[in-house]
Design a protein around this motif. Structure first.
Motif, mmCIF file in Angstrom:
data_model
loop_
_atom_site.group_PDB
_atom_site.id
_atom_site.type_symbol
_atom_site.label_atom_id
_atom_site.label_comp_id
_atom_site.label_asym_id
_atom_site.label_seq_id
_atom_site.Cartn_x
_atom_site.Cartn_y
_atom_site.Cartn_z
ATOM 1 N N TYR A 269 0.843 -1.196 0.000
ATOM 2 C CA TYR A 269 0.000 0.000 0.000
ATOM 3 C C TYR A 269 0.876 1.244 0.000
ATOM 4 O O TYR A 269 2.079 1.188 0.300
ATOM 5 N N LYS A 271 1.382 5.310 1.361
ATOM 6 C CA LYS A 271 1.038 6.150 2.506
ATOM 7 C C LYS A 271 1.654 7.529 2.309
ATOM 8 O O LYS A 271 2.849 7.650 2.010
ATOM 9 N N ASN A 272 0.834 8.580 2.471
ATOM 10 C CA ASN A 272 1.354 9.932 2.289
ATOM 11 C C ASN A 272 1.912 10.484 3.607
ATOM 12 O O ASN A 272 1.892 9.805 4.640
ATOM 13 N N GLU A 276 -2.163 8.994 5.586
ATOM 14 C CA GLU A 276 -3.328 8.457 4.870
ATOM 15 C C GLU A 276 -2.872 7.370 3.894
ATOM 16 O O GLU A 276 -1.861 7.509 3.212
ATOM 17 N N ASP A 278 -3.356 4.789 0.667
ATOM 18 C CA ASP A 278 -3.967 4.618 -0.655
ATOM 19 C C ASP A 278 -3.788 3.155 -1.047
ATOM 20 O O ASP A 278 -2.663 2.689 -1.255
ATOM 21 N N GLU A 279 -4.905 2.406 -1.123
ATOM 22 C CA GLU A 279 -4.845 0.989 -1.453
ATOM 23 C C GLU A 279 -4.611 0.783 -2.946
ATOM 24 O O GLU A 279 -4.798 1.682 -3.757
ATOM 25 N N TYR A 280 -4.223 -0.425 -3.299
ATOM 26 C CA TYR A 280 -3.992 -0.729 -4.706
ATOM 27 C C TYR A 280 -5.304 -0.731 -5.494
ATOM 28 O O TYR A 280 -6.381 -1.008 -4.966
ATOM 29 N N TYR A 281 -5.197 -0.441 -6.783
ATOM 30 C CA TYR A 281 -6.338 -0.446 -7.692
ATOM 31 C C TYR A 281 -6.776 -1.881 -7.961
ATOM 32 O O TYR A 281 -7.961 -2.200 -7.979
ATOM 33 N N PHE A 300 -1.387 0.298 -8.930
ATOM 34 C CA PHE A 300 -1.888 1.548 -8.353
ATOM 35 C C PHE A 300 -2.201 2.538 -9.463
ATOM 36 O O PHE A 300 -1.358 2.811 -10.319
ATOM 37 N N ILE A 302 -2.332 5.806 -9.931
ATOM 38 C CA ILE A 302 -1.939 7.129 -9.454
ATOM 39 C C ILE A 302 -1.000 7.754 -10.489
ATOM 40 O O ILE A 302 -0.055 7.092 -10.944
ATOM 41 N N GLU A 306 2.562 12.301 -9.151
ATOM 42 C CA GLU A 306 2.090 12.374 -7.771
ATOM 43 C C GLU A 306 2.726 11.317 -6.876
ATOM 44 O O GLU A 306 2.550 11.340 -5.657
ATOM 45 N N PHE A 310 4.254 9.925 -1.893
ATOM 46 C CA PHE A 310 3.921 8.721 -1.131
ATOM 47 C C PHE A 310 5.158 7.933 -0.721
ATOM 48 O O PHE A 310 6.206 7.998 -1.365
#
Length: 336
Positions: A269, A271-272, A276, A278-281, A300, A302, A306, A310
């Protein structure tokens, strides 16, 4: 012959013959989802029902259960069906029906040593035989180091056909893992500011499953990273074997060793800086050439520009011991 009589006879059959006859299908939650369902299983179990259990001679199991959930320890009905193989005793302590849910409390104890531990796992080797299609999950709830007793809660979500009080369930286990390890680490070996476009892909990957936005016929399943021969070891049993951009998405690939004997699994996963996640797509798993190891590719969605915001993290559950093999089976009736 009445259906009730027929099923009572079938319930006494060894589960391996039942499985060969394919008399029923029960869905068990895949290993990759265990971390998602653990909390849900506990919440479901807390709403359950053992008033007479404290009066039985298995008061210690009741006391262990009471430390998990006093509510649970008030309503389950005692069962006390046991079996033993290879020096390990399995006991169905209690069970009941609560609305659309069947709840079972299972205890295991090594009578000859300390093979049952706080990290023991039934390794998806458990089977639940009943008259109807159901969905089940099994969660280790409590372990007592002094006695070596481990308590599992089994939650069965009933489909359209409902079990009735008095119906029989056959529960069996064939493998037990002990001394599993949990690792959560930052993947510092991946430089998120310098991830290049992938150019080499696996030829005809033998897909074995997936999660998230998974479609076995999609182009993503045909454009999976070619595993690096000498990857980066993340922990025992898990190797980072590839990272790259594919069609504008970030792909991260890991190899899990000998999954049929170790149940090694995990997930990646992002993490910012605020913490927070952000899980995988989507995630896609495919067999290695030896049909023993498994690759898992996490995708992912993203934008590349960007990614620098992360950190990349991984959480893994591994075991390097061979499973304990045996035949543990009990058949019992459930009550309301």
């Amino acid at each position: 012959m009445k259906a009730e009589i027929l099923y009572e006879a079938i319930s006494e059959i060894n589960p391996k013959y039942i499985e060969e006859a394919d008399m029923r299908v029960i869905t068990k939650i895949n290993p990759w989802k265990r971390f998602l369902v653990a909390a849900a299983c506990l919440i479901l179990c807390i709403s359950l029902s053992i008033p007479a259990l404290a009066a039985t001679d298995n008061s210690f199991a009741y006391e262990l259960l009471y430390t998990v959930s006093p509510e649970l320890a008030q309503n389950l009905k005692p069962v006390r069906e046991t079996c033993e193989d290879d020096g390990i005793k399995m006991e169905v302590v209690a069970a009941s029906i609560e609305g659309d849910t069947v709840n079972i409390l299972l205890a295991m104890q090594d009578m000859t040593g300390n093979r049952i531990t706080a990290s023991s796992d039934l390794m998806d080797s458990y089977s639940i035989h009943m008259p109807y299609d159901q969905t089940a999950c099994c969660q280790l709830e409590k372990y007592d180091s002094e006695t070596g007793i481990a308590l599992w809660s089994i939650t069965i979500d009933q489909a359209e056909s409902k079990l009735k009080p008095g119906d029989k369930i056959t529960f069996s286990v064939s493998e037990i893992l002990s001394q599993k390890e949990h690792t959560e680490i930052k993947l510092d070996s991946i430089d998120v500011s310098n991830i290049i476009e992938a150019t080499e892909f696996t030829v005809d990957p033998q897909i074995r499953g997936g999660a998230g936005n998974f479609d076995e016929d999609s182009m993503e399943c045909k454009r999976l990273l070619l595993p690096e021969e000498n990857g980066y070891k993340l922990c025992d049993g898990v190797i980072l074997t590839g990272t790259g951009m594919v069609d504008g998405k970030l792909h991260i690939q890991c190899k899990y060793d000998d999954i049929l004997n170790t149940d090694n699994h995990g997930y990646i996963y992002l993490k910012n800086s605020s913490g927070e996640v952000d899980e995988y797509y989507s995630s896609i798993s495919f067999w290695a050439d030896n049909k023993t190891d498994s690759y898992e590719e996490y995708i992912f969605d993203i934008p590349y520009d960007e990614l620098a915001e992360f950190e990349i993290w991984g959480e893994f559950w591994t075991c390097n011991n061979a499973p304990i093999q045996g035949e543990w089976q009990v058949t019992f009736a459930i009550s309301e």
